[in-house]
Design an enzyme around this catalytic site. Structure first.
Site, PDB file in Angstrom:
ATOM      1  N   LYS A 168      32.757 -21.156  27.985  1.00  0.00           N
ATOM      2  CA  LYS A 168      33.173 -19.788  28.259  1.00  0.00           C
ATOM      3  C   LYS A 168      34.485 -19.478  27.557  1.00  0.00           C
ATOM      4  CE  LYS A 168      29.741 -18.894  30.938  1.00  0.00           C
ATOM      5  NZ  LYS A 168      28.850 -17.728  30.802  1.00  0.00           N
ATOM      6  N   ASP A 196      30.540 -18.179  24.822  1.00  0.00           N
ATOM      7  CA  ASP A 196      30.127 -17.013  25.610  1.00  0.00           C
ATOM      8  C   ASP A 196      31.379 -16.306  26.118  1.00  0.00           C
ATOM      9  OD1 ASP A 196      29.092 -15.186  27.375  1.00  0.00           O
ATOM     10  OD2 ASP A 196      27.952 -16.642  28.572  1.00  0.00           O
ATOM     11  N   GLU A 222      28.045 -15.332  22.313  1.00  0.00           N
ATOM     12  CA  GLU A 222      27.328 -14.574  23.354  1.00  0.00           C
ATOM     13  C   GLU A 222      28.223 -13.505  23.970  1.00  0.00           C
ATOM     14  OE1 GLU A 222      24.991 -17.113  25.840  1.00  0.00           O
ATOM     15  OE2 GLU A 222      25.347 -15.917  27.638  1.00  0.00           O
ATOM     16  N   GLU A 248      21.658 -10.602  28.944  1.00  0.00           N
ATOM     17  CA  GLU A 248      21.530 -10.912  30.368  1.00  0.00           C
ATOM     18  C   GLU A 248      21.744  -9.694  31.260  1.00  0.00           C
ATOM     19  OE1 GLU A 248      24.934 -13.696  29.765  1.00  0.00           O
ATOM     20  OE2 GLU A 248      25.418 -13.167  31.811  1.00  0.00           O
ATOM     21  N   ASP A 271      16.937 -12.433  31.072  1.00  0.00           N
ATOM     22  CA  ASP A 271      16.831 -13.360  32.206  1.00  0.00           C
ATOM     23  C   ASP A 271      15.615 -12.936  33.009  1.00  0.00           C
ATOM     24  OD1 ASP A 271      17.143 -14.609  34.812  1.00  0.00           O
ATOM     25  OD2 ASP A 271      19.196 -15.068  34.220  1.00  0.00           O
ATOM     26  N   HIS A 298      18.346 -16.171  29.074  1.00  0.00           N
ATOM     27  CA  HIS A 298      19.480 -16.436  29.955  1.00  0.00           C
ATOM     28  C   HIS A 298      18.917 -16.990  31.264  1.00  0.00           C
ATOM     29  CE1 HIS A 298      22.362 -15.076  33.150  1.00  0.00           C
ATOM     30  NE2 HIS A 298      23.249 -15.477  32.275  1.00  0.00           N
ATOM     31  N   GLU A 331      18.622 -22.676  29.025  1.00  0.00           N
ATOM     32  CA  GLU A 331      20.000 -22.680  29.522  1.00  0.00           C
ATOM     33  C   GLU A 331      20.009 -23.427  30.846  1.00  0.00           C
ATOM     34  OE1 GLU A 331      21.977 -18.886  30.193  1.00  0.00           O
ATOM     35  OE2 GLU A 331      23.880 -19.966  30.419  1.00  0.00           O
TER      36      GLU A 331
HETATM   37 MG   LIG Z   1      26.295 -15.373  29.327  1.00  0.00          MG
END
Ligand SMILES: [Mg+2]
Length: 377
Positions: A168, A196, A222, A248, A271, A298, A331
Site C-alpha cells: 500500500k 496500490d 492500482e 474495486e 470484485d 479484486h 488477490e
Molecule cells: Mg486496491
C-alpha cells in the site's frame, strides 16, 4: 425449488492498538464482513458475501428479501434484473450493488449444488484448475517504522512460498519511493511487486512517483487517483510507464464499461462481491476481453469471497491464446483477520504461491456456523 428465507450475517473482529493498520485514506479498526445465506424448500442452502460495510449491506439485503421469497433460485438472471430494476432510482452503484452481489453469489452456490457441479462448470467450464496468488499486505503499521515493517513482512511472504506481493502506498511520494525500493531489494528481482495507492494521490503526484520508480519493475499501479476521475486516470496512464489498474469501486458493468471506454486503465479489477456478483462479473469479463483489457479481480473478504473469486478466475479466458498462457492472479489478503478462512470448514490455502479452484458443487465450500456465532457483530 423456492426461496424460503434470506439471512444476512454480520461478522466483526475488533482490531486494537498495534493490530490496527492504515491505507492511504482509512484506518482499519475492525475486520467486518456480511455473509448472505439463502435457504430453499428443498433444504439446499447457498452462501454469498457483500463487499463493504456489513450493517448497511445487511439492511439492504433485508430490504430486498421480500422480492426473493417464493422465487425459484435458479432464475438467477431474472432475479438479478428485477432487483436492479427495483432499486435503480437510488441504486446502480455503491452499497445497493454490493448487497445484490452477495445475494447473486448465494444463488449461484445453490444452482451448483442443485446440479451437482462447481460454479465454474455452470459458467461454461474452467480454463485452469489453479491460479497464482499474490500476497496483499504492506499497509502502514502501528507497531513499527513503516519501511522496516514492510521489508520484514514482504520477505516473510516470499518465505511462505508466494512469488508476488502488493503493498500500500499513497503516504507521500518521497516516503513511498523509499519504501518501494527497500521492498524490491528485500523480495529480490524475480518476485512480482505491485503497488496500490487506494486513490491517495492526484494525477501530478502519481505521475511523479511512477516516473521515479520506473526501474523497480512494478506489475501495476492500482487506484492511483480517485475512481470518479477517469480523465485523471488517463493522464496517469499517459504520463508514467507503469500499467494502471483499478475497478474495486466501479460497481456494475456500466461503470466498468465507462472506464474501459475512457482509456482509463490497463488492468480491470472487479470484485465479485461488489460489482454485482457472478452474473454481472461474467459480463464485465466479456466486455474487458472484447476490449483487450486484462482482468485481475479484486478480492477483499472472507473465504466465501475468495471461493467465488476462484470460480471467476477459472473462467477468465487466456489472452491471447498461445502455447504458454498467462494465468490471472488471485488477490490473497494476508493482513490480520481472525475469521477470514475460519468461516470455512476447509480453509483455502496457497502452496508454492498457487491456489486450487474448489471443485465441489456450488462454490465448493462449507460454512462453520460456530465461527459465525463467535464473530457475530
Ligand atoms: Mg486496491
Amino acid at each position: 425449488m423456492k426461496i424460503t428465507n434470506v439471512t444476512a450475517h454480520c461478522l466483526t473482529q475488533k482490531l486494537d492498538g498495534n493490530n490496527r493498520f492504515d491505507s492511504a485514506f482509512s484506518t482499519f479498526t475492525e475486520r467486518a464482513a456480511c455473509l448472505v445465506e439463502i435457504e430453499t424448500d428443498t433444504g439446499l442452502i447457498g452462501w454469498g458475501e457483500c463487499l463493504g460495510p456489513n450493517k448497511v449491506n445487511a439492511a439492504i439485503v433485508e430490504a430486498m428479501t421480500p422480492a426473493l421469497i417464493g422465487r425459484d433460485p435458479l432464475d438467477i438472471e431474472p432475479i438479478w434484473f428485477d432487483l436492479y430494476s427495483a432499486w435503480r432510482d437510488q441504486g446502480q452503484r455503491g452499497v445497493t450493488m454490493t448487497a445484490q452481489s452477495g445475494i447473486d453469489i448465494a444463488l449461484w452456490d445453490i444452482a451448483g449444488k442443485h446440479f451437482g457441479v462447481p460454479v465454474y462448470r455452470l459458467l461454461g467450464g474452467a480454463h485452469r484448475t489453479s491460479v497464482p496468488a499474490y500476497a496483499t499486505g504492506g499497509f502502514r503499521p502501528r507497531d513499527k517504522d513503516r519501511l522496516e515493517r514492510l521489508v520484514e513482512e514482504t520477505a516473510a511472504y516470499m518465505a511462505d512460498g508466494f512469488t508476488a506481493t502488493k503493498i500500500k502506498i499513497g503516504f507521500g511520494v518521497d516516503e513511498d519511493e523509499a519504501v518501494i525500493r527497500a521492498v524490491r531489494d528485500a523480495i529480490g528481482d524475480d518476485a512480482e511487486l505491485m503497488i496500490d495507492a487506494n486513490h491517495g494521490y492526484d494525477a501530478i503526484e502519481a505521475i511523479e512517483l511512477g516516473r521515479r520508480i520506473a526501474d523497480c519493475r512494478i506489475g501495476w499501479f492500482e487506484e492511483p487517483v480517485v475512481p470518479e476521475q477517469l480523465n485523471a486516470y488517463r493522464r496517469v496512464r499517459e504520463g508514467q510507464p507503469i500499467p494502471v489498474a483499478g475497478g474495486e469501486t466501479w460497481h456494475g458493468r456500466l461503470a466498468h464499461r465507462q472506464a474501459i471506454e475512457a482509456d482509463a486503465i490497463d488492468i480491470l479489477q472487479p470484485d465479485v462481491a461488489g460489482c454485482g456478483g457472478i452474473t454481472e462479473m461474467r459480463k464485465i469479463i466479456a466486455h474487458a476481453e472484447t476490449s483487450g483489457i486484462r482482468v485481475v479481480p479484486h478480492v477483499w473478504g472472507t473465504g466465501v469471497n475468495v471461493a467465488a473469486s476462484l470460480h471467476m478466475l477459472a473462467t477468465i479466458p487466456p489472452q491471447p491464446g498461445r502455447h504458454s498462457s498467462r494465468d490471472p492472479w488471485l488477490e490473497f489478503d494476508q493482513t490480520p483477520h481472525a475469521y477470514r478462512m475460519a468461516v470455512l470448514q476447509d480453509p483455502i490455502t496457497q502452496t508454492a504461491g498457487r491456489v486450487a479452484v474448489p471443485d465441489k458443487p456450488g462454490l465448493g465450500v462449507e460454512i462453520d456456523r460456530h465461527v459465525l456465532e463467535e464473530f457475530r457483530a
